[in-house]
Design a protein around this motif. Structure first.
Motif: not given
Lengths: 98, 241
Positions: A5-13, B39-43, B48-50, B56-57
């Motif tokens: 979660f934190w990696i995603t958040l920081a990467g998004a910002v 690949l996200a699941v493999e890693n 939901s995180e994928a 977000a990104i």
């Protein structure tokens, strides 16, 4: 909250900052110098090329043939879809027979 | 031509014209989105995180690098920095597109720039090249379908990724370079196109083998931009009042 979660958040910002940053910097100038203007006109070709070139260099015959097909179709006046589909067809065909 | 003029005046039809422009992009990006989810699941990501990462990104290559490094148990700050490095090229997109959206409200800009991914930028530049205005409605017409499909594909790939047979034989890993080649070719009418492409290609390949990925993208791009800035006819034009 998880590490992911934190990696995603920081990467998004940080990613958002790259997407708005160029504009924020450039909008501080009232007039854009012709050289900057000319440089910005070169941005699409310059950036997108770097996303293809190393992949092309690393690629084998199938990959190179697919890219050459794409260039030829573009030069013959073909649009994105004909180019994309023909190149992909060449790639898949050669990968399966070579 | 009359259809274009009509579209400019009506946000709804301008939006739809953007949606139409987004369709080929969605087709090209779809395998990549599904591949990311798988690949996200493999890693070690959940579905939901994928999807959260995609929402977000919203940057395919940087997400791939992110999950790859996460799977390799690299330190979190280094993963974040790598995502930033992969996306650094967007600074150039942002500066370039910023010239055409003086008529947007500040809120429209804050929202719009979030969606400034490679194909979004390329579509916008092509529209400007055709001499048409870059409206917010058209821009979001391109952006929203791309965004929604991208998140959905990540989820699909995460859940059904194991069902993808042989991604190598299907060529999935190489569809994106083909797509980007198509974009590069679409700008070939621009001043100094061939020198810019040649220098960017050469410098990015050299940087790829010396400095390493992902910096070869920014370094190669800056080299190409410098060629344009130094040698394009526009660079010698007298400043207009």
């Amino acid at each position: 909250m998880s590490t992911i979660f934190w990696i995603t958040l920081a990467g998004a910002v940080l990613t958002y900052l790259t997407r708005i940053g160029g504009h924020l910097v450039l909008s501080r100038f009232e007039r854009i110098h012709p050289r900057v203007e000319a440089g910005l006109d070169a941005v699409p070709a310059a950036v997108l090329t770097t996303l293809v070139a190393p992949a092309a260099m690393e690629g084998g015959p199938a990959e190179v043939a697919a890219l050459v097909t794409g260039v030829l179709i573009a030069l013959a006046g073909g649009g994105m879809m004909p180019l994309f589909l023909s190149s992909a067809a060449v790639l898949i065909l050669l990968r399966n027979i070579l | 031509m009359t259809a274009d003029t009509y579209a400019e005046a009506h946000p709804a039809s301008e939006f739809l014209s953007g949606v139409r422009a987004s369709i080929p992009v969605i087709v090209a990006a779809a395998p990549f989105g599904v591949l990311f989810g798988a690949l996200a699941v493999e890693n070690g990501f959940s579905a939901s995180e994928a999807m959260l990462m995609s929402a977000a990104i919203f940057g395919g290559a940087s997400q791939m690098v992110g999950i790859d490094l996460f799977g390799a148990r690299v330190a979190p700050w280094l993963i974040v920095f790598s995502i930033f490095a992969v996306n650094f090229r967007h600074v150039l997109y942002s500066a370039t597109i910023g010239r055409y959206i003086a008529h947007w409200t500040p809120l429209q800009r804050f929202v719009g720039f979030f969606f400034l991914v490679d194909p979004q930028f390329a579509e916008a530049e092509q529209r400007v090249e055709k001499g048409r205005s870059l409206g917010f409605a058209w821009y979001m017409g391109v952006a929203l379908p791309l965004y929604v499909f991208w998140i959905a594909e990540s989820g699909l790939g995460a859940v059904f990724g194991r069902l993808i047979p042989n991604t190598q034989a299907l060529g999935l890993d190489f569809l994106l370079p083909i797509y980007f080649l198509g974009l590069v070719m679409s700008f070939r009418k621009r001043a100094m196109w061939l020198p810019v492409v040649g220098v960017s290609a050469f410098v990015s390949v050299v940087a790829y083998h010396t400095i390493g990925s992902p910096w070869h993208v920014s370094i190669g791009a800056v080299a190409g931009v410098l060629v344009g800035a130094l040698f394009a006819p526009k660079a010698f034009r007298e400043k207009r009042p």
